[in-house]
Enzyme design. Sequence first.
Site, PDB file in Angstrom:
ATOM      1  N   SER A  79       4.318   1.109   8.188  1.00 60.42           N
ATOM      2  CA  SER A  79       4.023   2.404   7.849  1.00 60.42           C
ATOM      3  C   SER A  79       3.434   3.300   8.981  1.00 60.42           C
ATOM      4  O   SER A  79       3.440   4.377   9.122  1.00 60.42           O
ATOM      5  CB  SER A  79       3.022   2.383   6.731  1.00 60.42           C
ATOM      6  OG  SER A  79       3.925   1.879   5.708  1.00 60.42           O
ATOM      7  N   ARG A  80       2.710   2.517   9.817  1.00 58.64           N
ATOM      8  CA  ARG A  80       1.823   3.251  11.065  1.00 58.64           C
ATOM      9  C   ARG A  80       2.975   3.744  12.008  1.00 58.64           C
ATOM     10  O   ARG A  80       2.353   4.401  12.990  1.00 58.64           O
ATOM     11  CB  ARG A  80       0.940   2.157  11.570  1.00 58.64           C
ATOM     12  CG  ARG A  80      -0.109   2.078  10.525  1.00 58.64           C
ATOM     13  CD  ARG A  80      -1.416   1.379  11.076  1.00 58.64           C
ATOM     14  NE  ARG A  80      -2.433   1.453   9.888  1.00 58.64           N
ATOM     15  CZ  ARG A  80      -2.978   0.451   9.180  1.00 58.64           C
ATOM     16  NH1 ARG A  80      -2.445  -0.836   9.253  1.00 58.64           N
ATOM     17  NH2 ARG A  80      -3.893   1.013   8.572  1.00 58.64           N
TER      18      ARG A  80
ATOM     19  N   LYS B 235       4.900 -10.424   9.100  1.00 58.11           N
ATOM     20  CA  LYS B 235       4.600  -9.355  10.363  1.00 58.11           C
ATOM     21  C   LYS B 235       3.120  -9.558  10.289  1.00 58.11           C
ATOM     22  O   LYS B 235       2.244  -9.514  11.197  1.00 58.11           O
ATOM     23  CB  LYS B 235       4.905  -8.050  10.133  1.00 58.11           C
ATOM     24  CG  LYS B 235       4.314  -7.129  11.017  1.00 58.11           C
ATOM     25  CD  LYS B 235       4.761  -5.690  11.026  1.00 58.11           C
ATOM     26  CE  LYS B 235       3.944  -4.736  11.531  1.00 58.11           C
ATOM     27  NZ  LYS B 235       2.753  -4.798  10.725  1.00 58.11           N
TER      28      LYS B 235
ATOM     29  N   MET C 222       0.928  -1.147   0.007  1.00 58.00           N
ATOM     30  CA  MET C 222      -0.096   0.002  -0.088  1.00 58.00           C
ATOM     31  C   MET C 222       0.768   1.371  -0.195  1.00 58.00           C
ATOM     32  O   MET C 222       0.525   2.455   0.170  1.00 58.00           O
ATOM     33  CB  MET C 222      -1.013  -0.020   1.229  1.00 58.00           C
ATOM     34  CG  MET C 222      -2.122  -1.155   0.941  1.00 58.00           C
ATOM     35  SD  MET C 222      -3.506  -0.812   2.055  1.00 58.00           S
ATOM     36  CE  MET C 222      -2.775  -0.620   3.826  1.00 58.00           C
TER      37      MET C 222
ATOM     38  N   GLN D 223     -10.310  -2.476   2.431  1.00 55.53           N
ATOM     39  CA  GLN D 223      -9.545  -2.985   3.599  1.00 55.53           C
ATOM     40  C   GLN D 223      -9.791  -1.988   4.871  1.00 55.53           C
ATOM     41  O   GLN D 223      -9.344  -2.571   5.892  1.00 55.53           O
ATOM     42  CB  GLN D 223      -8.494  -3.737   3.382  1.00 55.53           C
ATOM     43  CG  GLN D 223      -7.421  -2.675   3.101  1.00 55.53           C
ATOM     44  CD  GLN D 223      -6.126  -3.498   2.753  1.00 55.53           C
ATOM     45  OE1 GLN D 223      -5.881  -3.947   1.344  1.00 55.53           O
ATOM     46  NE2 GLN D 223      -5.152  -3.826   3.709  1.00 55.53           N
TER      47      GLN D 223
ATOM     48  N   ASN E  67       3.893   4.198   0.897  1.00 57.14           N
ATOM     49  CA  ASN E  67       4.739   4.437   2.034  1.00 57.14           C
ATOM     50  C   ASN E  67       5.915   3.472   2.484  1.00 57.14           C
ATOM     51  O   ASN E  67       5.781   3.143   3.639  1.00 57.14           O
ATOM     52  CB  ASN E  67       3.885   4.790   3.042  1.00 57.14           C
ATOM     53  CG  ASN E  67       4.571   5.940   4.223  1.00 57.14           C
ATOM     54  OD1 ASN E  67       4.605   5.364   5.309  1.00 57.14           O
ATOM     55  ND2 ASN E  67       4.948   6.790   3.723  1.00 57.14           N
TER      56      ASN E  67
ATOM     57  N   ALA F 128      12.194  -0.260   4.937  1.00 59.90           N
ATOM     58  CA  ALA F 128      13.211  -1.295   4.723  1.00 59.90           C
ATOM     59  C   ALA F 128      12.289  -2.741   4.639  1.00 59.90           C
ATOM     60  O   ALA F 128      12.907  -3.573   3.909  1.00 59.90           O
ATOM     61  CB  ALA F 128      14.142  -1.261   5.748  1.00 59.90           C
ATOM     62  N   GLY F 129      11.268  -2.892   5.319  1.00 61.78           N
ATOM     63  CA  GLY F 129      10.391  -4.044   5.411  1.00 61.78           C
ATOM     64  C   GLY F 129      10.139  -4.398   4.020  1.00 61.78           C
ATOM     65  O   GLY F 129      10.305  -5.812   3.462  1.00 61.78           O
ATOM     66  N   HIS F 130       9.439  -3.688   3.417  1.00 63.89           N
ATOM     67  CA  HIS F 130       8.956  -3.919   1.964  1.00 63.89           C
ATOM     68  C   HIS F 130      10.370  -4.057   0.981  1.00 63.89           C
ATOM     69  O   HIS F 130      10.030  -5.083   0.278  1.00 63.89           O
ATOM     70  CB  HIS F 130       8.349  -2.572   1.488  1.00 63.89           C
ATOM     71  CG  HIS F 130       7.075  -2.146   2.230  1.00 63.89           C
ATOM     72  ND1 HIS F 130       7.017  -0.975   2.640  1.00 63.89           N
ATOM     73  CD2 HIS F 130       5.844  -2.883   2.389  1.00 63.89           C
ATOM     74  CE1 HIS F 130       5.954  -1.038   3.458  1.00 63.89           C
ATOM     75  NE2 HIS F 130       5.263  -2.224   2.893  1.00 63.89           N
TER      76      HIS F 130
END
Length: 289
Positions: free
Chosen positions: A189-190, A152, A31, A62, A33, A36-38
């Site tokens: 992102s949150r 996650k 989605m 969603q 934003n 590093a995880g993406h």
Amino acid sequence: MIDIVQELEPLRARVAHWKREGLRVGLVPTMGNLHAGHFSLVEALRARVDRVVASVFVNPTQFGPNEDYARYPRTPEADAAGLEAAGCDLLWMPSVETMYPLGLANAVTVRVPGITEVLDGAHRPGHFDGVATVVSRLFNQVQPDVAAFGRKDYQQLTVIAHLVADLAFPVELLPVAIARAPDGLALSSRNQYLDAAQRAIAPALYRTLQAMGDELRGGGDVDAVEQAAAARLRTAGFDVDYAVVRAPTLATFVPGRDHAGVALVAARLGATRLIDNLEFSLAGVPVQH
Ligand code: PAF
């Protein structure tokens, strides 16, 4: 140079061209934003396929009516630059109209039963219908051979595995390990919604999960472990949605039968809801991915 595509026809032409050349195509649904995880999803895919497509689409179906759809951070230029640096070949960035061509009110919805009604599904009614619906659309649009999803979102991954198995999507799923900040906070992102005081509290989520794993390996009773975890999070300053131990399928964890499982937490700091999980093995061996 990354190719940015916003219409279905050129997307299909690019992917069909690759497939005619015998190349394997991977998809990272996001989605936006991106962090590093993406990018770790892109890197994991690069090792397995010849071409990587990432999608950036903030999916309205969603989000619940009181959730953060409108204020969800949208950073397309930074996303494109980051994806290019991570080795992504194509960025698929459809509009809401392209994703839902007959309008949201007429959209075909995909619903996975059972698993979507517990944990996050119980706290976010309709959330997983939106996820299953958009992931089905993305699979039809991109037609990837492999799709990468982060561990996650453990329940999301379980829902998507069910979707792929039941609808016979010819897509291999690649689950990718959780990327964490040095203090253990899972990247999300949150996280950027957290103020400095909340950010200092947030790593207690991961410490709580580690304590749950240690207590279970030490023979702790599941109910007691769950209650201690919720109490620990409340003491740290969280409002707790759940702190639970489950079998890997997310069914009830049965001591004596299950030798591995997953501890999952969802808790809020102010208006920001964070989730995290830790897969454990009772043999004392950390779960490796
Ligand atoms: O995990 C996410 O970012 C989203 O739920 C997904 C899979 C991209 C669907 O919108």
